[in-house]
Scaffold this active site. Structure first.
Site, PDB file in Angstrom:
ATOM      1  N   THR B 141     -10.993  -0.399 -13.889  1.00 14.41           N
ATOM      2  CA  THR B 141     -10.291  -0.341 -12.480  1.00 14.41           C
ATOM      3  C   THR B 141      -9.014   0.225 -12.382  1.00 14.41           C
ATOM      4  O   THR B 141      -8.089  -0.412 -13.152  1.00 14.41           O
ATOM      5  CB  THR B 141     -10.536  -1.957 -11.931  1.00 14.41           C
ATOM      6  OG1 THR B 141      -9.550  -1.874 -10.776  1.00 14.41           O
ATOM      7  CG2 THR B 141     -10.061  -2.870 -12.863  1.00 14.41           C
ATOM      8  N   ASP B 143      -7.091  -0.363 -10.216  1.00 11.86           N
ATOM      9  CA  ASP B 143      -6.322  -1.629  -9.569  1.00 11.86           C
ATOM     10  C   ASP B 143      -5.809  -2.674 -10.414  1.00 11.86           C
ATOM     11  O   ASP B 143      -4.987  -3.369 -10.255  1.00 11.86           O
ATOM     12  CB  ASP B 143      -7.226  -2.374  -8.423  1.00 11.86           C
ATOM     13  CG  ASP B 143      -7.574  -1.605  -7.588  1.00 11.86           C
ATOM     14  OD1 ASP B 143      -6.983  -0.806  -7.005  1.00 11.86           O
ATOM     15  OD2 ASP B 143      -8.721  -1.793  -6.933  1.00 11.86           O
ATOM     16  N   GLY B 188      -4.473  -0.339  -3.630  1.00  9.61           N
ATOM     17  CA  GLY B 188      -4.436  -1.584  -4.109  1.00  9.61           C
ATOM     18  C   GLY B 188      -4.671  -2.497  -2.819  1.00  9.61           C
ATOM     19  O   GLY B 188      -3.624  -2.614  -2.350  1.00  9.61           O
ATOM     20  N   ARG B 189      -5.560  -3.022  -2.673  1.00  7.11           N
ATOM     21  CA  ARG B 189      -5.839  -3.889  -1.505  1.00  7.11           C
ATOM     22  C   ARG B 189      -5.282  -5.320  -1.715  1.00  7.11           C
ATOM     23  O   ARG B 189      -4.587  -5.728  -0.720  1.00  7.11           O
ATOM     24  CB  ARG B 189      -7.366  -4.275  -1.429  1.00  7.11           C
ATOM     25  CG  ARG B 189      -7.757  -4.450  -0.049  1.00  7.11           C
ATOM     26  CD  ARG B 189      -7.590  -3.243   1.002  1.00  7.11           C
ATOM     27  NE  ARG B 189      -8.146  -3.556   2.236  1.00  7.11           N
ATOM     28  CZ  ARG B 189      -7.626  -2.880   3.403  1.00  7.11           C
ATOM     29  NH1 ARG B 189      -6.765  -1.880   3.190  1.00  7.11           N
ATOM     30  NH2 ARG B 189      -8.256  -3.334   4.458  1.00  7.11           N
ATOM     31  N   GLU B 243      -1.181   0.105   0.261  1.00  8.43           N
ATOM     32  CA  GLU B 243      -2.222   0.088   1.334  1.00  8.43           C
ATOM     33  C   GLU B 243      -2.472  -1.387   1.782  1.00  8.43           C
ATOM     34  O   GLU B 243      -3.120  -1.865   2.920  1.00  8.43           O
ATOM     35  CB  GLU B 243      -3.668   0.837   1.121  1.00  8.43           C
ATOM     36  CG  GLU B 243      -4.200   0.016  -0.037  1.00  8.43           C
ATOM     37  CD  GLU B 243      -5.658   0.687  -0.161  1.00  8.43           C
ATOM     38  OE1 GLU B 243      -6.426   1.382   0.634  1.00  8.43           O
ATOM     39  OE2 GLU B 243      -6.092   0.347  -1.383  1.00  8.43           O
ATOM     40  N   ARG B 299      -7.077   8.202  -8.084  1.00 11.05           N
ATOM     41  CA  ARG B 299      -8.103   7.834  -9.128  1.00 11.05           C
ATOM     42  C   ARG B 299      -8.832   8.903  -9.843  1.00 11.05           C
ATOM     43  O   ARG B 299      -9.789   8.490 -10.760  1.00 11.05           O
ATOM     44  CB  ARG B 299      -8.960   6.591  -8.456  1.00 11.05           C
ATOM     45  CG  ARG B 299      -9.929   7.314  -7.442  1.00 11.05           C
ATOM     46  CD  ARG B 299     -10.790   6.261  -6.657  1.00 11.05           C
ATOM     47  NE  ARG B 299     -11.895   6.894  -6.080  1.00 11.05           N
ATOM     48  CZ  ARG B 299     -12.684   6.098  -5.144  1.00 11.05           C
ATOM     49  NH1 ARG B 299     -12.148   4.886  -4.891  1.00 11.05           N
ATOM     50  NH2 ARG B 299     -13.587   6.759  -4.402  1.00 11.05           N
TER      51      ARG B 299
END
Lengths: 413, 413
Positions: B141, B143, B188-189, B243, B299
């Protein structure tokens, strides 16, 4: 004649304009019989008007060499437009004053179309005032729209970035088990050279299904139909879209989208062409969408520069100094491709008056009529320009090492 | 026990998930005493449910090695969520059926949080049905939000892309002789690890002036005031924006922008966080603005992968095969950092139940309270992860060379 050298940068930055700067500075330092001190204008012609110049003569040579891998315009850029000298001489008189004050006898201006116009005007004014100064323009534009030269430094690196990045985006965009349309927006207001570079990714099977260049009118109904058919066939679609596409009536996509979507009237921050096309397409083809703007990255990604491009930019800079010392002036230094055989460009001198204010677009017969790609002519043209990766010096932490200049202000002599 | 190996990819692609695939495939081929054939699931668990598997046993070894420089998920990915097995067993029964049909005794699933949950559920179901199969999760990931492991493959490369690209964007953004605010949107939520990576560019003097991570509530009035003060001081401002930033009330920026701008109600293609922040800021700070989304590039940019990241991803893949043969199952293979001394990560096994459905965010005390950057703890954490460039094989035209697999469908034995 002996004197000082002045170099300025203008217009949008590129990955290799500083390579031309390095060529000018290092050759200028080597030519100590003709050239006394090496100056740089802060923000191009604006720095000249404001007497805001740097003295680069004592800069570390290794740092100057590192300019070859430092993106953007190290001295700062500008978009200042000089008046017509017949209407208003003020700026020109000021430029002459600064040139006299600092004994500037060699002037190099690095930029695109507008900058060559500036260069031409300054050159003519100095000549009219009998001030002896060799004036040479150096090409720089990712848009590749300068006439007279086979191509412009900056294009090869931007094209290499676009082709490589499109390959990677394509790999990402096709990954899910569902339909998707991905629209990638690429720079180029009037010329589609950069969008054409996405077609190079097709050579690897990772290219766009459709390309839209500004050279061809953007007929919205036809485009929607083309996309509909391509989507029906492939279900996962990637599209390379020039920011500059416009309808027969001359409307750009974001304007068009705003027209169609009454609710979006007055939206504060207008999106780009890709966002607009997605907004339009999703009213006709229901699927998942994604839009991507390659934005500044396509012009400043020195880490993905083309080695060929870097070396040509450097060579043009150093050649300009030698040409000026040999007496050339009022010219742009361009590149000429051999008629046949290996790609090995020669340098040619073009009279500034012949190149300023013209624009070179992509030949229409290089664009496939069904928007599916470019012809072999384009591949033959572009592939030599994107070739090779520079031997980048990295810092020990793996991040790029940009040039660190002291940029001392010029002191009164 | 002897049997076949099945490997699947799930969730968002990364630059190095295929390096883990290469590790699994090549080690699987080397372990011919335990492993008969090497299978890959098309689109992760969806391919298993649909009996859509590839046989990779006869692939060219050189092409498999090239997976180390091929971005995105070579077998295709999915976002399919298995039902709770206590509510609906259908999918699990089908998976067991396929595993039996193809004699799958080693199953490796490569993904993020959701994928580890899938992996855990499958592992438990097979055990409950007394079907012997070693199940191992492999982390992936950008993230970096998986718990239990020091970091996840994919993060180092995305962080290297973000730091490098921010340096280049910064060089470009500061070039003109006028004020400008540039907002760069980073993925990156819920976790700000990727946005934090922009701070690494500060080490080179080319980093953001302000960073906004989702770990801290986004107080709009305070943010506007912080930007106003920073702009008054610097006139050219660059901002790294996650984001995922949201207000105390949990509203994301695009929602907020739509609230503030009544005219934008119902706008069809909602822009991102950066576009929204620019829309808001320009009502308060008059200057030129630009917003940039690093989008999929962050990514999938294998050309800018971190060598450390690629090698760790590969090592995790090959280690997983060895661990499974040694009897390990129902574990995720993570990375452990030595307490002190040189960065040389060790592999550790984590019980899947301990890691699935948790989320690791950036420690709040690593984020400077004034949004100006990250603390030394973050640099110490991140710098080893982004280090080194892979020895990329390029095609002779200078474009990347991705792996070309035949991806033969599995035939009935």
């Amino acid at each position: 004649m002996r004197g000082n050298l002045l170099y300025g940068q203008s217009g949008g930055p590129t990955a290799v304009i500083n390579a031309s700067a390095a060529g000018v500075f290092l050759e200028g330092l080597a030519q100590s019989e003709s050239i006394d001190r090496i100056y740089g204008a802060h923000h191009g012609v604006v720095g000249i008007l404001e007497d805001d110049l740097f003295d680069l003569t004592e800069e570390d040579r290794t740092e100057l060499l590192l300019l070859k891998q430092t993106p953007s315009s190290i001295l700062g850029s500008c978009r200042y437009k000089l008046a017509d000298p017949e209407v208003d001489e003020t700026d020109y008189a000021r430029i002459l004053e600064i040139f006299q004050k600092h004994n500037i006898r060699y002037f190099f201006y690095n930029g695109g179309n507008d900058s060559m116009d500036t260069c031409r005007k300054v050159s003519h004014y100095l000549a009219a005032k009998h001030y002896e100064c060799k004036v040479i323009g150096l090409p720089k534009t990712i848009d590749n729209d300068l006439v007279g030269t086979d191509h412009s430094p900056g294009y090869g690196s931007a094209a290499r970035y676009i082709a490589t990045t499109f390959m990677e985006i394509y790999q990402d965009a096709i990954v899910y088990d569902r339909g998707q349309i991905t629209v990638v927006e690429i720079m180029g207001r009037n010329a589609g050279w950069l969008t054409a570079a996405a077609s190079l990714a097709q050579l690897k099977g990772c290219g766009p299904d459709l390309l839209f260049l500004p050279e061809k009118p953007f007929n919205l109904e036809q485009v929607i139909e083309t996309c509909r058919q391509a989507y029906a066939k492939k279900r996962i679609l990637t599209i390379a879209l020039s920011e500059g596409v416009r309808t027969e009536e001359g409307k750009y996509l974001p304007e068009l989208d705003a027209d169609l979507a009454v609710d979006a009237f007055g939206h504060k921050q207008m999106g780009g062409a890709a966002q607009a096309l997605v907004g339009i397409l999703q009213q006709h083809i229901p699927t998942k969408y994604r839009y991507i703007e390659l934005s500044l990255m396509q012009r400043c990604s020195a880490h993905l520069a083309s080695r060929q491009d870097v070396e040509e930019a450097f060579l043009l800079g150093s050649s300009a100094v030698r040409a000026a010392i040999s007496g050339s002036s009022n010219v742009l230094l361009g590149l000429k491709r051999p008629e046949q055989g290996l790609y090995r460009p020669e340098i040619r001198q073009l009279v500034l008056d012949e190149v300023a204010n013209h624009e070179k677009t992509v030949p229409l017969d290089w664009i496939k009529p069904d928007h599916s790609g470019m012809t072999q002519e384009y591949y033959d043209y572009a592939l030599p320009l994107i070739n090779g990766r520079p031997d980048l010096v990295l810092d020990e932490d793996g991040l790029p090492r940009f040039a660190r200049l002291r940029l001392e202000p010029v002191r009164a002599q």
